[in-house]
Motif scaffolding. Structure first.
Motif, short mmCIF file in Angstrom:
data_model
loop_
_atom_site.label_atom_id
_atom_site.label_comp_id
_atom_site.label_asym_id
_atom_site.label_seq_id
_atom_site.Cartn_x
_atom_site.Cartn_y
_atom_site.Cartn_z
N ARG A 120 -31.16 10.69 11.66
CA ARG A 120 -32.02 9.55 11.30
C ARG A 120 -31.26 8.51 10.50
NH1 ARG A 120 -37.22 9.90 12.72
NH2 ARG A 120 -38.10 11.94 13.25
N GLU A 121 -30.17 8.93 9.85
CA GLU A 121 -29.37 7.98 9.07
C GLU A 121 -28.18 7.43 9.84
OE1 GLU A 121 -28.34 10.10 5.54
OE2 GLU A 121 -30.33 9.88 4.63
N THR A 122 -28.04 7.83 11.13
CA THR A 122 -26.95 7.34 11.96
C THR A 122 -27.35 5.99 12.57
OG1 THR A 122 -26.22 9.58 12.47
CG2 THR A 122 -25.49 7.84 13.96
N ARG A 123 -26.64 4.95 12.20
CA ARG A 123 -27.05 3.59 12.52
C ARG A 123 -27.17 3.37 14.02
NH1 ARG A 123 -23.76 -1.10 9.67
NH2 ARG A 123 -24.69 0.01 7.90
N LYS A 126 -30.56 4.20 15.76
CA LYS A 126 -31.81 3.55 15.37
C LYS A 126 -32.40 2.71 16.49
CE LYS A 126 -30.83 3.44 10.41
NZ LYS A 126 -31.82 4.48 10.09
N THR A 127 -31.56 2.00 17.25
CA THR A 127 -32.05 1.12 18.32
C THR A 127 -31.88 1.74 19.70
OG1 THR A 127 -29.92 -0.02 18.39
CG2 THR A 127 -31.62 -0.96 16.96
N THR A 129 -32.55 5.34 20.34
CA THR A 129 -33.32 6.57 20.51
C THR A 129 -34.73 6.24 21.01
OG1 THR A 129 -32.08 7.66 18.76
CG2 THR A 129 -34.18 8.65 19.39
N TRP A 132 -38.22 11.02 19.53
CA TRP A 132 -37.91 12.18 18.70
C TRP A 132 -38.87 13.28 19.11
CZ3 TRP A 132 -34.11 12.50 14.83
CH2 TRP A 132 -33.43 11.31 14.58
#
Length: 211
Positions: A120-123, A126-127, A129, A132
């Motif tokens: 979730r903290e991997t930049r 974020k755009t 995925t 989940w």
């Protein structure tokens, strides 16, 4: 990209394999990686999983081109287990492959609950995925159905016996049901004429005799 999460032993990898087995036209590329894989480890894993000819090229650019060509040749789903162990450089390699295929590429990243924060903290995720997906332990009313599909041995057990085994040991986790099945088969092979093998197994569970 799809991120699959869940507690240890609930069957995340099994679920991914089962879904992909039902869609053979979209071929799975299951990567086998060491702990804390580097980009070089990723390239080696792709080379092996895609059955690319010859030895692994020493030039990373040549290797990447061969991997891209193979991935573009037919629909592929790339599966990375324990994805929270990937380094930033390894994530960047996956991003490069994902962005370089105009026809699309599905990447499934599987992590336990302890690794979800990393993803979730991997930049770059974020755009990219799309979803989940959390795999949860089996509900009590599904335990008997799942156990009997797991192995025909459990057809001989009642729903009450299966719920007891689940409540005392498995707690809805597929990996623990696999371990229970292993011990059940050992008891049955040692005393094939015994009708009380389920009670023997339950007694071991109650005594903490199964690790």
């Amino acid at each position: 990209m799809l991120c699959v999460t869940g507690t240890s032993g609930v069957g995340k990898t099994f679920a991914a394999r089962a879904v992909l087995a039902g869609h053979p036209a979209h071929r799975a590329c299951m990567l086998t990686l060491p702990s804390r894989p580097t980009p070089a480890d990723l390239r080696t894993a792709f080379h092996d999983a895609l059955h690319l000819p010859g030895p692994l090229p020493e030039d990373p650019g040549v290797c990447d081109a061969a991997v891209l060509h193979a991935l573009a040749a037919r629909p592929r789903t790339v599966v990375v287990d324990e994805a929270h162990q990937l380094s930033s450089a390894s994530f960047e390699c996956l991003r490069y492959l994902y962005d370089s295929l105009p026809g699309g590429l599905c990447i499934v990243l599987i992590v336990g609950e302890d690794g979800e924060t990393v993803l979730r903290e991997t930049r770059m995720l974020k755009t990219r995925t799309a979803t989940w997906c959390e795999i949860r332990p089996l509900d009590e009313d599904l335990v008997a159905l799942a156990a009997r599909r797991l192995h025909p041995l459990w057809q001989q057990a009642s729903c009450a016996q299966l719920r007891r085994l689940d409540g005392h040991f498995a707690r809805g986790r597929l990996r623990r049901w696999a371990l229970l099945t292993h011990h059940a088969r050992r008891i049955r092979s040692a005393t094939p004429a015994c009708r009380g093998w389920i009670e023997q197994l339950a007694a071991r569970v109650d005594d903490g005799g199964i690790g």
